[in-house]
Design an enzyme around this catalytic site. Structure first.
Site, PDB file in Angstrom:
ATOM      1  N   PRO A  23     124.608 162.710  21.919  1.00 31.26           N
ATOM      2  CA  PRO A  23     123.413 162.131  21.315  1.00 31.26           C
ATOM      3  C   PRO A  23     122.270 163.123  21.470  1.00 31.26           C
ATOM      4  CG  PRO A  23     123.755 161.200  23.503  1.00 31.26           C
ATOM      5  CD  PRO A  23     124.912 162.125  23.227  1.00 31.26           C
ATOM      6  N   MET A  24     121.593 163.437  20.389  1.00 31.50           N
ATOM      7  CA  MET A  24     120.432 164.329  20.481  1.00 31.50           C
ATOM      8  C   MET A  24     119.336 163.779  19.575  1.00 31.50           C
ATOM      9  SD  MET A  24     121.966 168.194  20.674  1.00 31.50           S
ATOM     10  CE  MET A  24     123.180 168.017  19.394  1.00 31.50           C
ATOM     11  N   ALA A  25     118.246 163.372  20.194  1.00 33.16           N
ATOM     12  CA  ALA A  25     117.117 162.843  19.424  1.00 33.16           C
ATOM     13  C   ALA A  25     116.606 163.920  18.489  1.00 33.16           C
ATOM     14  CB  ALA A  25     116.012 162.389  20.369  1.00 33.16           C
ATOM     15  N   GLN A  77     123.076 154.615  21.147  1.00 33.97           N
ATOM     16  CA  GLN A  77     122.419 154.736  22.457  1.00 33.97           C
ATOM     17  C   GLN A  77     121.069 154.022  22.467  1.00 33.97           C
ATOM     18  OE1 GLN A  77     120.562 158.439  24.114  1.00 33.97           O
ATOM     19  NE2 GLN A  77     122.221 158.279  25.597  1.00 33.97           N
ATOM     20  N   CYS A 107     117.106 160.690  29.981  1.00 33.71           N
ATOM     21  CA  CYS A 107     116.046 161.375  29.245  1.00 33.71           C
ATOM     22  C   CYS A 107     114.920 161.814  30.188  1.00 33.71           C
ATOM     23  CB  CYS A 107     115.481 160.475  28.152  1.00 33.71           C
ATOM     24  SG  CYS A 107     114.219 161.323  27.201  1.00 33.71           S
ATOM     25  N   LYS A 146     124.806 157.115  30.092  1.00 41.63           N
ATOM     26  CA  LYS A 146     124.684 158.575  30.159  1.00 41.63           C
ATOM     27  C   LYS A 146     123.621 158.916  31.198  1.00 41.63           C
ATOM     28  CE  LYS A 146     124.439 162.706  27.321  1.00 41.63           C
ATOM     29  NZ  LYS A 146     123.046 163.176  27.440  1.00 41.63           N
ATOM     30  N   GLY A 208     127.303 169.273  29.101  1.00 43.62           N
ATOM     31  CA  GLY A 208     126.460 170.371  29.559  1.00 43.62           C
ATOM     32  C   GLY A 208     127.134 171.710  29.455  1.00 43.62           C
ATOM     33  N   GLY A 231     126.718 169.312  22.673  1.00 46.75           N
ATOM     34  CA  GLY A 231     125.431 169.063  22.049  1.00 46.75           C
ATOM     35  C   GLY A 231     124.919 170.281  21.323  1.00 46.75           C
TER      36      GLY A 231
END
Ligand SMILES: Cc1cc2nc3c(=O)[nH]c(=O)nc-3n(C[C@H](O)[C@H](O)[C@H](O)COP(=O)(O)O)c2cc1C
Length: 351
Positions: A23-25, A77, A107, A146, A208, A231
């Site tokens: 998930p990446m905003a 999410q 976050c 997460k 990561g 990611g």
């Protein structure tokens, strides 16, 4: 060698490969998730969806979440700090077809942490557990979490919290073993992932710094994690996903790059609207066309153009061979039925 095409499960949800798209905003829009599925991600995840954005009306957002038929399995999410509000949001998310509800306890962005959400919950285990209990009680689909390793550098908070979250009902944990303080500096310390795996009896996903098949193999072998999450390595580079899952490391041609980028841009315009999409897409031009793939001057030129249509025309003129590829892709990725979630998608990313 670990088979990345092996199936695994999160509760009743079968995940067809051991690669999860992060998930990446501001990145993981539907176009990104669908592309990720095509290139081998077994599970994709939405950007953070705020359970409070609508009620407070002050969240800066990229609009609303849309879910297409071909995204599944899909995790949506949520972030927030109020167990009741998160449970309500989880019900909405389940109703639009989320196969998994994921909760963000990672976050590090101040706008999020100052509300008590995101990584702050790593240091408030009682509240974190109440959130997971409340969300798990509200929905039938599995609930996952997460995490980062903790707030401060060197923190091992995730190792205390992880088993408690599982007791509270988490069906899987994803660990990005950096501290919130680190943001994205330094490296992800996957020795913590290995420790977490030894402490819980649910699947753990390692997030990561996985950017290649070799790295994915090492992380899976040394941690015992069920899957790797990718990611940044997938930004403008779906071919990295294919290399990780299948070992097919063929360089993408200019035509393939342009075809994928144009399709991505068209989907983004459809999803976000012309105006939002044009700001959103700018970073993708650099990601797709950088790294020696296209000259810098060409990228600069695209950024000066006024409309998405002009950008598309310029891209196709630079690689006319992309046109038939694009037609094939368009035929392959029909959207079909879509569901829209009336919850705000946050652009304050991180986790
Ligand atoms: C631009 C950006 C936005 C992110 N947004 C989220 C998010 O909304 N939720 C989340 O859990 N993690 C988020 N992350 C963290 C990633 O999911 C992932 O854990 C992290 O980037 C480490 O993986 P990588 O090295 O493969 O990028 C974000 C990361 C980036 C770079």
């Amino acid at each position: 060698m670990i088979d990345l095409r092996a199936h695994w499960r999160i509760g009743p949800v079968e995940v067809p490969t051991r690669l999860v798209l992060a998930p990446m905003a501001g990145v993981s829009v539907q176009a990104f998730r669908r592309q990720g599925r095509r290139y081998g991600a077994g599970l994709v995840c939405s950007e953070m969806v705020s359970c409070a954005g609508i009620e407070h009306g002050n969240e800066r957002t990229l609009g609303y979440l849309r879910v297409a038929e071909d995204e599944h399995p899909l995790a949506i999410q949520l972030f927030g700090s109020d167990p009741r509000m998160l449970a309500n949001a989880a019900k909405m998310v389940e109703a639009v077809g989320a196969d998994i509800v994921d909760v963000n306890f990672g976050c590090p962005v101040r706008k999020v942490t100052k509300t008590g959400a995101g990584a702050t919950l790593l240091e408030d285990p009682d509240l974190a557990c109440r959130i997971v209990e409340s969300v798990a009680a509200a929905v039938d689909v599995p609930v996952t979490v997460k995490l980062r390793r903790g707030l401060a550098n060197g923190s091992r908070a995730c190792l205390e919290l992880g088993p408690r979250l599982v007791d509270a009902g988490a069906a899987s944990l994803t660990l990005h073993p950096r501290s919130a303080q680190q943001m994205y500096t330094g490296t992800a310390d996957h020795s913590l992932t290995a420790e977490l795996v030894s402490l819980v009896d649910v699947p753990v996903v390692a997030s990561g710094d996985v950017t290649s098949r070799a790295r994915a193999q090492t992380v899976l072998a040394t941690t015992g994690a069920e899957a790797v999450m990718v990611g940044r390595g997938a930004q403008g580079n779906p071919w990295a996903l294919r290399e990780i899952v299948d070992g097919n490391g063929a360089e993408a041609s200019r035509e393939e790059i342009v075809a994928e980028l144009v399709l991505f841009a068209r989907e983004a315009v459809r999803e976000l609207g012309e105006r939002r999409a044009s700001g959103f897409l700018k970073k993708f031009y650099g990601w797709y066309l950088g790294g020696g793939r296209f000259p810098r001057a060409f990228r600069q030129e695209l950024l000066q153009l006024d409309s998405n249509e002009e950008v598309e025309r310029r891209l196709l003129a630079a690689a006319p061979g992309a046109i038939p590829l694009l037609e094939e892709l368009e035929a392959e990725v029909q959207t079909g039925e879509e569901m829209t979630l009336e919850l705000a998608v946050s652009i304050y990313g991180g986790g």
